[in-house]
Motif scaffolding. Sequence first.
Motif, PDB file in Angstrom:
ATOM      1  N   GLU A 244      23.160  -8.492 -27.299  1.00  0.00           N
ATOM      2  CA  GLU A 244      23.294  -7.040 -27.463  1.00  0.00           C
ATOM      3  C   GLU A 244      24.631  -6.671 -28.127  1.00  0.00           C
ATOM      4  N   ILE A 245      25.680  -7.433 -27.837  1.00  0.00           N
ATOM      5  CA  ILE A 245      26.949  -7.145 -28.539  1.00  0.00           C
ATOM      6  C   ILE A 245      26.755  -7.448 -30.037  1.00  0.00           C
ATOM      7  N   PHE A 246      26.085  -8.576 -30.315  1.00  0.00           N
ATOM      8  CA  PHE A 246      25.870  -8.924 -31.725  1.00  0.00           C
ATOM      9  C   PHE A 246      24.992  -7.903 -32.462  1.00  0.00           C
ATOM     10  N   ILE A 325      26.301  18.495 -23.068  1.00  0.00           N
ATOM     11  CA  ILE A 325      25.691  17.248 -23.554  1.00  0.00           C
ATOM     12  C   ILE A 325      25.654  16.245 -22.407  1.00  0.00           C
ATOM     13  N   PHE A 326      24.475  15.739 -22.104  1.00  0.00           N
ATOM     14  CA  PHE A 326      24.302  14.760 -21.027  1.00  0.00           C
ATOM     15  C   PHE A 326      24.092  13.401 -21.685  1.00  0.00           C
ATOM     16  N   VAL A 327      25.016  12.488 -21.437  1.00  0.00           N
ATOM     17  CA  VAL A 327      24.997  11.202 -22.146  1.00  0.00           C
ATOM     18  C   VAL A 327      24.513  10.126 -21.182  1.00  0.00           C
ATOM     19  N   SER A 328      23.471   9.400 -21.587  1.00  0.00           N
ATOM     20  CA  SER A 328      22.929   8.373 -20.691  1.00  0.00           C
ATOM     21  C   SER A 328      22.096   7.383 -21.484  1.00  0.00           C
ATOM     22  N   GLN A 329      22.417   6.115 -21.365  1.00  0.00           N
ATOM     23  CA  GLN A 329      21.616   5.097 -22.041  1.00  0.00           C
ATOM     24  C   GLN A 329      20.177   5.190 -21.555  1.00  0.00           C
ATOM     25  N   SER A 330      20.002   5.163 -20.240  1.00  0.00           N
ATOM     26  CA  SER A 330      18.654   5.101 -19.658  1.00  0.00           C
ATOM     27  C   SER A 330      17.951   6.447 -19.640  1.00  0.00           C
ATOM     28  N   GLY A 331      18.729   7.510 -19.552  1.00  0.00           N
ATOM     29  CA  GLY A 331      18.123   8.835 -19.375  1.00  0.00           C
ATOM     30  C   GLY A 331      17.516   9.006 -17.986  1.00  0.00           C
ATOM     31  N   GLU A 332      17.881   8.140 -17.053  1.00  0.00           N
ATOM     32  CA  GLU A 332      17.295   8.184 -15.707  1.00  0.00           C
ATOM     33  C   GLU A 332      18.357   8.280 -14.623  1.00  0.00           C
ATOM     34  N   THR A 333      19.631   8.315 -14.967  1.00  0.00           N
ATOM     35  CA  THR A 333      20.698   8.254 -13.963  1.00  0.00           C
ATOM     36  C   THR A 333      20.694   9.512 -13.079  1.00  0.00           C
ATOM     37  N   ALA A 334      20.614   9.289 -11.762  1.00  0.00           N
ATOM     38  CA  ALA A 334      20.358  10.396 -10.828  1.00  0.00           C
ATOM     39  C   ALA A 334      21.370  11.543 -10.956  1.00  0.00           C
ATOM     40  N   ASP A 335      22.666  11.214 -10.987  1.00  0.00           N
ATOM     41  CA  ASP A 335      23.664  12.283 -11.017  1.00  0.00           C
ATOM     42  C   ASP A 335      23.637  13.048 -12.342  1.00  0.00           C
ATOM     43  N   THR A 336      23.363  12.333 -13.412  1.00  0.00           N
ATOM     44  CA  THR A 336      23.305  12.986 -14.728  1.00  0.00           C
ATOM     45  C   THR A 336      22.078  13.905 -14.778  1.00  0.00           C
ATOM     46  N   ILE A 337      20.976  13.409 -14.238  1.00  0.00           N
ATOM     47  CA  ILE A 337      19.746  14.211 -14.199  1.00  0.00           C
ATOM     48  C   ILE A 337      19.979  15.483 -13.367  1.00  0.00           C
ATOM     49  N   ALA A 338      20.590  15.310 -12.194  1.00  0.00           N
ATOM     50  CA  ALA A 338      20.795  16.468 -11.315  1.00  0.00           C
ATOM     51  C   ALA A 338      21.709  17.491 -11.995  1.00  0.00           C
ATOM     52  N   SER A 339      22.734  17.010 -12.703  1.00  0.00           N
ATOM     53  CA  SER A 339      23.635  17.938 -13.394  1.00  0.00           C
ATOM     54  C   SER A 339      22.883  18.690 -14.496  1.00  0.00           C
ATOM     55  N   ARG A 375      16.331  -1.596 -27.215  1.00  0.00           N
ATOM     56  CA  ARG A 375      16.351  -1.766 -25.766  1.00  0.00           C
ATOM     57  C   ARG A 375      17.597  -2.534 -25.309  1.00  0.00           C
ATOM     58  N   GLU A 376      18.275  -2.006 -24.312  1.00  0.00           N
ATOM     59  CA  GLU A 376      19.436  -2.712 -23.752  1.00  0.00           C
ATOM     60  C   GLU A 376      19.037  -3.216 -22.366  1.00  0.00           C
ATOM     61  N   ILE A 377      19.079  -4.532 -22.204  1.00  0.00           N
ATOM     62  CA  ILE A 377      18.582  -5.138 -20.960  1.00  0.00           C
ATOM     63  C   ILE A 377      19.726  -5.504 -20.009  1.00  0.00           C
ATOM     64  N   ALA A 378      20.795  -6.082 -20.549  1.00  0.00           N
ATOM     65  CA  ALA A 378      21.920  -6.488 -19.688  1.00  0.00           C
ATOM     66  C   ALA A 378      22.441  -5.272 -18.936  1.00  0.00           C
TER      67      ALA A 378
END
Length: 569
Positions: A244-246, A325-339, A375-378
Amino acid sequence: MCGICGYVGKNNGIGEVVGGLKILEYRGYDSCGVAYLDNEKINIVKTIGGVDNLSDLSKDINANIVIGHTRWATHGGVSEKNAHPHISSSKKLAMVHNGIIENYKELKEQLDANFYSETDSEVFLNLIDGEEGDLVEKTIKASKKVQGTFAIIVLSESGEVVLGKRESPLYLSKTAEGIFVASDVLALKGEYFYSLNDDEFVSIKNFQILFYNKNGEKIDKKQEKIEKNEVFSDIFCKSHMESEIFETKDALLKTLKKYKKDDVFSNIKLPKNLNSISLIACGTAYHASLMGAEFFKEAGFDARAYLASEFRYGRELLNKNTLYIFVSQSGETADTIASAKMVKSRKFYTLALTNTPNSLLNRICKNVLPTFAGREIAVASTKAYTCQIWSLYLFSLYLAGKKLPTENKISNIPFLNFDEPYIKEIAGFEKVFFIGRDLDYITAMEASLKLKEISYINSVAIASGELKHGTLALIDKDAVVIAICTQGKIKTKLLSNLEEIKARGGKVIVVSQFDDFKDFPCVKLPKYDELLMPIVSIIPLQFLALRICELFGYNPDKPRNLAKSVTVE
Ligand code: M6R
């Protein structure tokens, strides 16, 4: 966190569910299990450790109705008995659960049931089992008594499967082969899917799907197209994190091309008198937001980044001229969603910056700005982070009325490993400090988080000007200080800090493109636009964390105690 999966259909459901759990393993990997129906009897197989263990244990089973779970422990330690699925005291129901039942202790006291685990989930299951009515009615009644969050699949000995959700994602799809249920669209099969809203329920019986609202009334739902995140790379690497870094450069290039082709920015609905920008996120995405705030200031806006877990309980005065602006790789992070829900409910302007199509955050926000990092898996976020910075930078150019850069700009981004000899040396220190000023301070925070997350070395990020205000007391021969300097205006200030560290016996390693640090060991960065140096400088620092993790023999993709999506508070 935790991944849940279910299957009802013609195929061997064990293969389908275990395959789905493998895809969801990034959500939790301390234990896992499946429940399946065999001649109207519920059987359960559970194990500590990853899904490969479960695959071995269940390989000879054949069943058409199966539910499964991969766990990230919240209530109750990591053990086979606390692993899901759980079975009810009457043995008539089994259940998998994501989320947290906050009032489980009170509920447990009221229940006349045998409990086999320490989990909150088992209490919810027995509550359902104790209600009157058919399985959907029981589930709806019990859901009204629980406080907290859930995504559940309940399996009954008669073969009925019931789903329900509140503030934890749950999706399903139907194909000719069967019905697939999962807590992430990634693990579904088919081209279309249904997304459940909070307090919606589903009954799956005789291959028929029925949807219900919280009052038990039948409702219709529309299917949506599954957009899966592209997996880019066929580069051979030892870990997902390394590949993923590469993939960073590809991710940046793809994002720029898409933005230009689809003219994404002009589709974003902005407040008429936009004068300020707030960015809200967690972890690495918060660091990208701090960086973004600096870009927006550069573009002439008042800007600030907030930790989502603080913002949602804070005292910020929301403003109609602000873009949130709500920044999230997954778009599922609980605190970000609640905000995001909080800002949206007050009808202010929201924008989701995510790397995951179909994510919950995308559904909540008025506008979506995707990153195309693939997709970011790590668990450790790398290419998604650089892509978030890049995307925010490009958006700031757009808001400032400037032209987007050419694709050459990306092709010319220099790419660099951390110098080998320093890696072993740093790994030998007990105290690791990352220091920097301005944008480099933000890079220091991100580098420190990466090191802690996967190498388990305790490290701290300090704004170099703050050293003398306390932390300098910790500097001695057992401390190594990694000093980042990519911003010309602060070189001389940093030099004085380094002398102070040296005078107290601390080891210094500089990461910089400037020639001013000749008296110190230096990881030499190539020259590039200063505003974009955070993208150039974080790459060797990501490699530093990765190489130390490898040196210690840890798995960089699945660091202990963590999971990729943090869907609980
Ligand atoms: O999916 P998100 O970007 O919302 O996740 C936020 C953080 O949980 C995440 O960035 C975390 O800090 C990373 N694992 C760090 O590498």
